[in-house]
Write a protein that holds these residues in place. Structure first.
Motif, mmCIF file in Angstrom:
data_model
loop_
_atom_site.group_PDB
_atom_site.id
_atom_site.type_symbol
_atom_site.label_atom_id
_atom_site.label_comp_id
_atom_site.label_asym_id
_atom_site.label_seq_id
_atom_site.Cartn_x
_atom_site.Cartn_y
_atom_site.Cartn_z
ATOM 1 N N MET A 154 43.080 25.219 43.742
ATOM 2 C CA MET A 154 41.736 25.272 43.904
ATOM 3 C C MET A 154 41.409 23.963 42.503
ATOM 4 S SD MET A 154 39.838 28.476 44.754
ATOM 5 C CE MET A 154 40.551 29.497 43.474
ATOM 6 N N LYS A 155 42.157 24.238 41.579
ATOM 7 C CA LYS A 155 41.949 23.219 40.317
ATOM 8 C C LYS A 155 42.230 21.894 40.914
ATOM 9 C CE LYS A 155 44.160 22.128 36.069
ATOM 10 N NZ LYS A 155 45.235 22.542 34.853
ATOM 11 N N TYR A 156 43.167 21.464 41.513
ATOM 12 C CA TYR A 156 43.370 20.233 41.907
ATOM 13 C C TYR A 156 42.689 19.637 43.014
ATOM 14 C CZ TYR A 156 46.720 20.420 38.013
ATOM 15 O OH TYR A 156 47.501 20.474 36.898
ATOM 16 N N ALA A 157 42.355 20.618 44.046
ATOM 17 C CA ALA A 157 41.647 20.120 45.104
ATOM 18 C C ALA A 157 40.144 19.842 44.645
ATOM 19 C CB ALA A 157 41.639 21.413 46.071
ATOM 20 N N ALA A 158 39.531 20.757 43.863
ATOM 21 C CA ALA A 158 38.073 20.452 43.239
ATOM 22 C C ALA A 158 37.601 19.008 43.373
ATOM 23 C CB ALA A 158 37.804 21.316 42.351
ATOM 24 N N GLY A 214 33.915 20.030 51.629
ATOM 25 C CA GLY A 214 35.240 20.610 51.637
ATOM 26 C C GLY A 214 35.284 21.887 51.820
ATOM 27 N N SER A 215 36.483 22.192 52.336
ATOM 28 C CA SER A 215 36.663 23.955 52.496
ATOM 29 C C SER A 215 38.024 24.188 52.032
ATOM 30 C CB SER A 215 36.610 24.214 54.103
ATOM 31 O OG SER A 215 36.844 25.461 54.050
ATOM 32 N N ILE A 216 37.928 25.229 51.116
ATOM 33 C CA ILE A 216 39.044 26.024 50.370
ATOM 34 C C ILE A 216 38.993 27.345 50.911
ATOM 35 C CG2 ILE A 216 40.124 26.864 48.504
ATOM 36 C CD1 ILE A 216 38.788 24.588 46.903
ATOM 37 N N ILE A 217 40.160 27.736 51.481
ATOM 38 C CA ILE A 217 40.506 28.853 52.111
ATOM 39 C C ILE A 217 41.807 29.619 51.367
ATOM 40 C CG2 ILE A 217 40.973 30.363 54.305
ATOM 41 C CD1 ILE A 217 40.188 27.631 55.878
ATOM 42 N N ASN A 218 41.562 30.840 51.010
ATOM 43 C CA ASN A 218 42.371 31.601 50.163
ATOM 44 C C ASN A 218 42.848 32.662 50.987
ATOM 45 O OD1 ASN A 218 42.351 29.704 48.019
ATOM 46 N ND2 ASN A 218 40.506 31.043 47.437
ATOM 47 N N ALA A 247 42.596 40.018 42.988
ATOM 48 C CA ALA A 247 42.324 38.993 42.149
ATOM 49 C C ALA A 247 41.953 37.841 42.716
ATOM 50 C CB ALA A 247 43.316 38.829 41.249
ATOM 51 N N VAL A 248 42.775 37.607 43.809
ATOM 52 C CA VAL A 248 42.446 36.314 44.779
ATOM 53 C C VAL A 248 40.905 36.410 45.436
ATOM 54 C CG1 VAL A 248 43.199 35.231 47.121
ATOM 55 C CG2 VAL A 248 44.845 35.761 45.422
ATOM 56 N N ILE A 249 40.687 37.697 45.959
ATOM 57 C CA ILE A 249 39.302 37.465 46.479
ATOM 58 C C ILE A 249 38.345 37.706 45.725
ATOM 59 C CG2 ILE A 249 37.710 39.329 47.504
ATOM 60 C CD1 ILE A 249 40.369 40.506 49.118
ATOM 61 N N HIS A 250 38.140 38.104 44.578
ATOM 62 C CA HIS A 250 37.221 37.932 43.352
ATOM 63 C C HIS A 250 37.124 36.536 42.842
ATOM 64 C CE1 HIS A 250 34.058 39.320 40.886
ATOM 65 N NE2 HIS A 250 34.765 38.883 39.968
ATOM 66 N N LEU A 251 38.399 35.773 42.644
ATOM 67 C CA LEU A 251 38.554 34.650 42.208
ATOM 68 C C LEU A 251 37.771 33.820 43.306
ATOM 69 C CD1 LEU A 251 39.694 32.262 40.201
ATOM 70 C CD2 LEU A 251 41.800 32.520 41.585
ATOM 71 N N THR A 252 38.182 33.900 44.401
ATOM 72 C CA THR A 252 37.408 32.784 45.467
ATOM 73 C C THR A 252 35.939 33.060 45.253
ATOM 74 O OG1 THR A 252 39.288 33.324 47.116
ATOM 75 C CG2 THR A 252 37.044 32.945 48.051
ATOM 76 N N LYS A 253 35.262 34.089 45.154
ATOM 77 C CA LYS A 253 34.046 34.120 45.049
ATOM 78 C C LYS A 253 33.297 33.521 43.882
ATOM 79 C CE LYS A 253 33.649 38.579 47.559
ATOM 80 N NZ LYS A 253 33.341 40.139 47.362
ATOM 81 N N CYS A 254 34.090 33.861 42.833
ATOM 82 C CA CYS A 254 33.799 33.058 41.234
ATOM 83 C C CYS A 254 33.461 31.373 41.687
ATOM 84 C CB CYS A 254 34.465 33.373 40.178
ATOM 85 S SG CYS A 254 34.454 34.984 39.871
ATOM 86 N N ASN A 288 30.075 30.569 52.478
ATOM 87 C CA ASN A 288 30.588 30.510 51.325
ATOM 88 C C ASN A 288 30.663 31.522 50.509
ATOM 89 O OD1 ASN A 288 31.449 28.654 49.042
ATOM 90 N ND2 ASN A 288 29.612 28.883 48.236
ATOM 91 N N GLY A 289 31.799 31.952 49.738
ATOM 92 C CA GLY A 289 32.016 33.016 49.021
ATOM 93 C C GLY A 289 32.259 34.483 49.729
ATOM 94 N N HIS A 290 32.774 34.313 50.982
ATOM 95 C CA HIS A 290 32.984 35.408 51.876
ATOM 96 C C HIS A 290 34.517 35.679 52.034
ATOM 97 C CE1 HIS A 290 31.732 37.864 55.080
ATOM 98 N NE2 HIS A 290 32.792 37.113 55.866
ATOM 99 N N ASP A 291 34.695 37.098 52.232
ATOM 100 C CA ASP A 291 35.830 37.265 52.472
ATOM 101 C C ASP A 291 36.089 37.969 54.036
ATOM 102 O OD1 ASP A 291 38.745 37.970 52.063
ATOM 103 O OD2 ASP A 291 38.041 40.049 52.096
ATOM 104 N N LEU A 292 36.612 37.009 54.802
ATOM 105 C CA LEU A 292 36.628 37.313 56.400
ATOM 106 C C LEU A 292 37.888 38.160 56.633
ATOM 107 C CD1 LEU A 292 35.617 37.058 59.090
ATOM 108 C CD2 LEU A 292 37.003 34.770 59.212
ATOM 109 N N VAL A 293 37.272 39.312 57.030
ATOM 110 C CA VAL A 293 38.485 40.322 57.479
ATOM 111 C C VAL A 293 38.850 40.260 58.869
ATOM 112 C CG1 VAL A 293 38.707 42.988 57.475
ATOM 113 C CG2 VAL A 293 37.668 42.194 55.604
#
Length: 280
Positions: free
Chosen positions: A120-124, A133-137, A160-167, A245-250
């Motif tokens: 994310m740091k380098y794609a941003a 753009g769309s980042i998917i974790n 942590a990944v899920i919460h980092l995604t939202k942040c 945006n900021g969603h965790d798709l289960v």
């Protein structure tokens, strides 16, 4: 027309399982892809099979400079970056809290969380310049609820990944860049075998066994497949999901939805039998 026509994507962990299938489907939907993984033989073979629209770069996703070079390669080769799928991962140490090794804990966090941060740091910057753009974790149901992984380290990392995604979604969304995660349920890949200590080669032979073992674990009467996650990634990478945006798709066949209906009914019948004549 494909759903990803004209888009450029980077997919990590693309030499097997979910990442490999996602690369195949992204290309089929019209995308150009940069694929990354540690195994050069498998990565180069996939790139040859997918043709000129696919480039492989051997990458350790925990290394800062290698992740920056991977992201930059997409822009250098194809002129832009529309999607990053931070998919790379692996198993973590199993067992209880008292037996955890601190070094192994750090190694797992590097693979599962640090890599996502670096991507994310380098794609941003590239995506912010484009204004889109769309980042998917890649998360996990184990990051949402305890007890869905044999490793509490893995579960913690995915939380942590899920919460980092939202942040990060709250930050980058203001620049037109969407950040979401996908939380797979029981997907038949080699990760289960790797978690039990099998070699990579041996673990990659186990998905059919996993499919059979988990066929009835969720209300949908089959185990999850890499295709299920790949198609979810196509949706999140496409313009169809432009307001998500900021969603965790289960994607779990509802295994986390609650107790299966048939199990509940069996319990109900057992209770009636237990109470016997007291039940009218």
């Amino acid at each position: 027309m494909g759903r990803l026509d004209g888009k450029v994507a980077v997919i990590t962990g693309a030499t097997s399982g979910i990442g490999l299938r996602t690369a195949e489907i992204f290309v089929a939907e019209g995308a150009k892809v940069i694929i990354a993984g540690r195994r050069s033989h498998e990565g180069e073979a996939l790139a040859r099979r997918l043709g000129d629209v696919c480039v492989f770069r051997q990458t350790d996703v925990t290394v800062d400079e290698q992740m920056r070079a991977l992201i930059d390669l997409a822009v250098e080769r194809f002129g832009r970056l529309d999607c990053l799928f931070n998919n790379a991962g692996g198993p973590a140490q199993t067992g209880g809290i008292e037996g955890l090794d601190a070094d192994r804990f750090d190694q797992a966090m590097a693979v599962l969380v640090r890599s996502v941060m670096l991507g994310m740091k380098y794609a941003a910057p590239h995506m912010k310049t484009q204004g889109a753009g769309s980042i998917i974790n890649n998360g996990s149901i184990a990051g949402r609820l305890a007890g869905y992984s044999t490793s509490l380290v893995y579960s913690t990392a995915k939380a942590a990944v899920i919460h980092l995604t939202k942040c990060v979604a709250m930050e980058l969304g203001e620049s037109g860049v969407r950040v979401n995660s996908i939380s797979p349920g029981l997907i038949a890949t080699g990760i289960f075998g790797k978690a039990l200590g099998l070699s990579t080669e041996a673990a990659e032979k186990t998905p059919e066994t996993i499919r059979n073992a988990y066929a009835t674990a969720q209300p949908i009467p089959r185990a999850g497949l890499p295709d299920d996650i790949a198609h979810a990634a196509v949706f999140l990478a496409s313009d169809e999901s432009g307001f998500i945006n900021g969603h965790d798709l289960v994607v779990d066949g509802a295994i986390t939805g609650g107790r299966n209906w048939s199990q509940q009914q069996q319990g109900y019948a057992a209770m009636r039998k237990l109470l016997g004549d007291a039940v009218e």
